[in-house]
Design a protein around this motif. Structure first.
Motif, mmCIF file in Angstrom:
data_model
loop_
_atom_site.group_PDB
_atom_site.id
_atom_site.type_symbol
_atom_site.label_atom_id
_atom_site.label_comp_id
_atom_site.label_asym_id
_atom_site.label_seq_id
_atom_site.Cartn_x
_atom_site.Cartn_y
_atom_site.Cartn_z
ATOM 1 N N GLY A 117 5.392 5.149 4.030
ATOM 2 C CA GLY A 117 4.424 6.037 3.384
ATOM 3 C C GLY A 117 4.117 5.593 1.850
ATOM 4 O O GLY A 117 3.465 6.645 1.290
ATOM 5 N N MET A 118 4.379 4.604 1.429
ATOM 6 C CA MET A 118 4.106 4.230 0.135
ATOM 7 C C MET A 118 2.958 3.382 0.103
ATOM 8 O O MET A 118 2.818 2.348 1.008
ATOM 9 C CB MET A 118 5.270 3.297 -0.522
ATOM 10 N N PHE A 119 1.861 3.696 -1.046
ATOM 11 C CA PHE A 119 0.611 2.753 -1.277
ATOM 12 C C PHE A 119 1.280 1.324 -1.600
ATOM 13 O O PHE A 119 2.298 1.258 -2.319
ATOM 14 C CB PHE A 119 0.091 3.048 -2.179
ATOM 15 N N THR A 120 0.489 0.347 -1.080
ATOM 16 C CA THR A 120 0.977 -1.190 -1.309
ATOM 17 C C THR A 120 0.167 -1.369 -2.690
ATOM 18 O O THR A 120 -0.946 -0.832 -3.171
ATOM 19 C CB THR A 120 0.518 -1.913 -0.206
ATOM 20 N N ASP A 121 0.198 -2.874 -2.874
ATOM 21 C CA ASP A 121 -0.427 -3.310 -3.879
ATOM 22 C C ASP A 121 -2.029 -3.376 -3.913
ATOM 23 O O ASP A 121 -2.776 -3.787 -4.786
ATOM 24 C CB ASP A 121 0.061 -4.573 -4.407
ATOM 25 N N GLN A 122 -2.650 -3.064 -2.552
ATOM 26 C CA GLN A 122 -3.934 -2.999 -2.260
ATOM 27 C C GLN A 122 -4.621 -1.961 -3.097
ATOM 28 O O GLN A 122 -5.974 -1.726 -3.350
ATOM 29 C CB GLN A 122 -4.410 -2.617 -0.870
ATOM 30 N N LEU A 127 3.846 4.536 -4.804
ATOM 31 C CA LEU A 127 3.694 6.073 -4.804
ATOM 32 C C LEU A 127 3.491 6.726 -3.323
ATOM 33 O O LEU A 127 2.899 5.686 -2.562
ATOM 34 C CB LEU A 127 2.712 6.749 -5.577
ATOM 35 N N HIS A 128 4.409 7.292 -3.052
ATOM 36 C CA HIS A 128 4.297 8.115 -1.817
ATOM 37 C C HIS A 128 2.923 8.737 -1.555
ATOM 38 O O HIS A 128 2.379 9.272 -2.475
ATOM 39 C CB HIS A 128 5.327 9.191 -1.339
ATOM 40 N N VAL A 129 2.298 8.673 -0.249
ATOM 41 C CA VAL A 129 0.696 9.352 -0.202
ATOM 42 C C VAL A 129 0.613 10.645 -0.498
ATOM 43 O O VAL A 129 -0.471 11.048 -1.307
ATOM 44 C CB VAL A 129 0.160 8.936 1.081
#
Length: 82
Positions: free
Chosen positions: A7-12, A19-21
């Protein structure tokens, strides 16, 4: 998908990478506001799905998948497993 299995944002999405969404909302809202793209910000009380084991919020995420119509090959599968 720019969200990993935890549930963490990736480098995209660099501004919220790692960060968790659910914790990224303030940052993302700020970016929208800075760029004049925020239409409205509101808080709504509504039910939200939680995991029955960990009591953490569930995230609906589209993932690639495939399915097999087992009914069409059932007899062959049974025969192969004898």
């Amino acid at each position: 998908c720019p969200v990993d299995s935890n549930g963490m944002f990736t480098d995209q999405v660099p501004p919220v990478k790692g960060l968790h969404v659910k914790k990224a909302d303030p940052t993302l809202i700020g970016i929208l506001k800075e760029n004049g793209r925020l239409v409205q910000k509101d808080n709504l009380d509504h039910s939200y799905p939680f995991c029955w084991r960990s009591d953490t919020p569930l995230i609906y995420k589209a993932v690639p998948s495939w399915f097999i119509k087992v009914e069409d090959i059932r007899d062959k599968i049974v025969e192969n497993n004898k």
